[in-house]
Write a protein that holds these residues in place. Structure first.
Motif, short mmCIF file in Angstrom:
data_model
loop_
_atom_site.label_atom_id
_atom_site.label_comp_id
_atom_site.label_asym_id
_atom_site.label_seq_id
_atom_site.Cartn_x
_atom_site.Cartn_y
_atom_site.Cartn_z
N LYS A 43 0.54 -0.95 0.32
CA LYS A 43 -0.14 0.41 -0.34
C LYS A 43 1.18 1.69 -0.02
CE LYS A 43 -3.35 1.94 2.64
NZ LYS A 43 -4.60 1.81 3.49
N LYS A 72 -8.24 1.05 -16.36
CA LYS A 72 -8.74 -0.71 -15.95
C LYS A 72 -7.12 -0.95 -14.41
CE LYS A 72 -8.76 -5.38 -16.54
NZ LYS A 72 -9.00 -6.90 -18.04
N GLU A 89 -7.96 1.58 -11.72
CA GLU A 89 -8.92 1.18 -10.74
C GLU A 89 -8.85 0.22 -10.04
OE1 GLU A 89 -11.71 3.26 -10.31
OE2 GLU A 89 -11.22 4.46 -12.22
N ALA A 90 -7.85 -0.53 -10.74
CA ALA A 90 -7.55 -2.28 -9.87
C ALA A 90 -6.16 -1.77 -8.68
CB ALA A 90 -6.58 -2.81 -10.89
N LYS A 138 -6.14 1.44 -7.31
CA LYS A 138 -7.25 2.32 -6.27
C LYS A 138 -7.57 1.45 -5.06
CE LYS A 138 -10.34 6.35 -6.19
NZ LYS A 138 -11.20 7.00 -7.04
N THR A 139 -8.00 0.41 -5.87
CA THR A 139 -8.79 -0.96 -4.64
C THR A 139 -7.56 -0.83 -3.58
OG1 THR A 139 -8.15 -2.31 -5.54
CG2 THR A 139 -10.90 -0.96 -5.84
N LYS A 140 -6.74 -1.17 -3.78
CA LYS A 140 -5.24 -1.55 -3.01
C LYS A 140 -4.17 -0.21 -2.02
CE LYS A 140 -4.68 -5.37 -6.02
NZ LYS A 140 -4.74 -6.28 -5.10
N GLY A 141 -4.70 0.66 -2.18
CA GLY A 141 -3.61 1.62 -2.12
C GLY A 141 -2.94 2.53 -2.41
#
Length: 287
Positions: A87, A104, A107-108, A110-113
């Motif tokens: 992160k 893509k 966005e991927a 972003k979900t993991k910081g």
């Protein structure tokens, strides 16, 4: 200083990574063909055995590879960058790739910081060697500002273009402009030869006038000298044009010049010149 992981040490990547080393950044490197990274290792970079190992240790991961499928596997694969980076890591794809894929990945991440930027470049092997690349960046502006000191080690024209994917869209504009221009440059030099002129003298006259362009000044001399070594591969230019055509189609935009250039480069590749530099298009005309 941030520990940087660099994946893809080919014609462009090796020079780009070397500037980071010279600037004092701790550098981890990985390439599918290890021999292409040996020069960097001799300069002080640390070789990593896998993408996963590199991503787990780096504060910043930069990729400079060949095709969108390579980018997708590197970032989104089970043993890829996003699965192994911590992160707060910054990941920067400097490959010329798909704007849709850049979004893509963003966005991927972003979900993991993880902070993701798409930052393709222009300037060829000369710009990479001399750290004078144009760098076109998409993603959060705060992430762009944080990474700007790193970008400044590799390029001089560094511009934030907008949200994720904007860097890749800007590179498509760049490649569209080059595509038709390369046809004109090749035809001009072929015409000069056919007319019995000295192509070097012709270049001396036309390169500083309205016909002037980067391709005319930097690639026409290579054509005249019979030097078709790659600063940028024909096969990679075809890939870029295909991405641009697909993106233009999705937006409902007609690009006839790009279509013509792509058809000519496809023919050049079919004749066995896909590993040459883009200036090899001259071979189709100089017959």
């Amino acid at each position: 200083m941030e520990t940087i992981g660099f994946i893809g040490t080919g014609v462009m990547g090796k020079s780009m990574a070397s500037h980071l080393l010279k600037a004092g950044y701790p550098l981890l490197v990985y390439n599918r063909t290890r021999s292409k990274a040996e020069e960097l290792v001799e300069m002080g970079a640390k070789w990593e055995q896998s993408v996963a190992n590199l991503a787990a240790q780096a504060d910043v991961v930069i990729t400079m590879v060949g095709y969108p499928k390579d980018v997708e596997e590197l970032y989104l694969g089970e043993n890829g960058i996003l699965a192994n980076a911590g992160k707060g890591t910054y990941v920067i794809d400097m490959t010329t790739s798909s704007p849709t894929l850049a979004k893509k990945i963003y966005e991927a991440a972003k979900t993991k910081g993880i902070h993701a930027l798409d930052a393709p470049v222009s300037g060829g092997d000369i710009g990479a060697r001399e750290a004078r690349l144009a760098i076109m960046v998409g993603g959060n502006v705060e992430d762009f500002e944080a990474m700007k000191p790193i970008f400044s080690r590799m390029g001089t024209n560094i511009v934030w273009q907008g949200e994720a994917g904007a860097g890749q869209h800007t590179k498509m504009c760049n490649q569209i402009a080059i595509a038709s221009n390369m046809i004109g440059v090749c035809e001009a030099i072929a015409y000069a030869k056919k007319a019995g002129l000295d192509p070097e003298r012709v270049l001396q006259s036309i390169s500083t006038g309205a016909a002037g362009s980067w391709s005319l000044s930097n690639l026409a001399p290579r054509m005249i000298a019979g030097n078709f070594e790659p600063g940028f591969y024909v096969k990679h230019f075809i890939k870029d044009m295909q991405i641009a055509l697909q993106s233009a189609k999705e937006m409902g935009l007609w690009t006839p010049g790009l279509e013509l250039a792509k058809s000519l480069y496809d023919r050049l590749a079919a004749e066995g010149f896909e590993e040459c530099g883009t200036q090899a298009l001259f071979k189709l005309l100089d017959k």
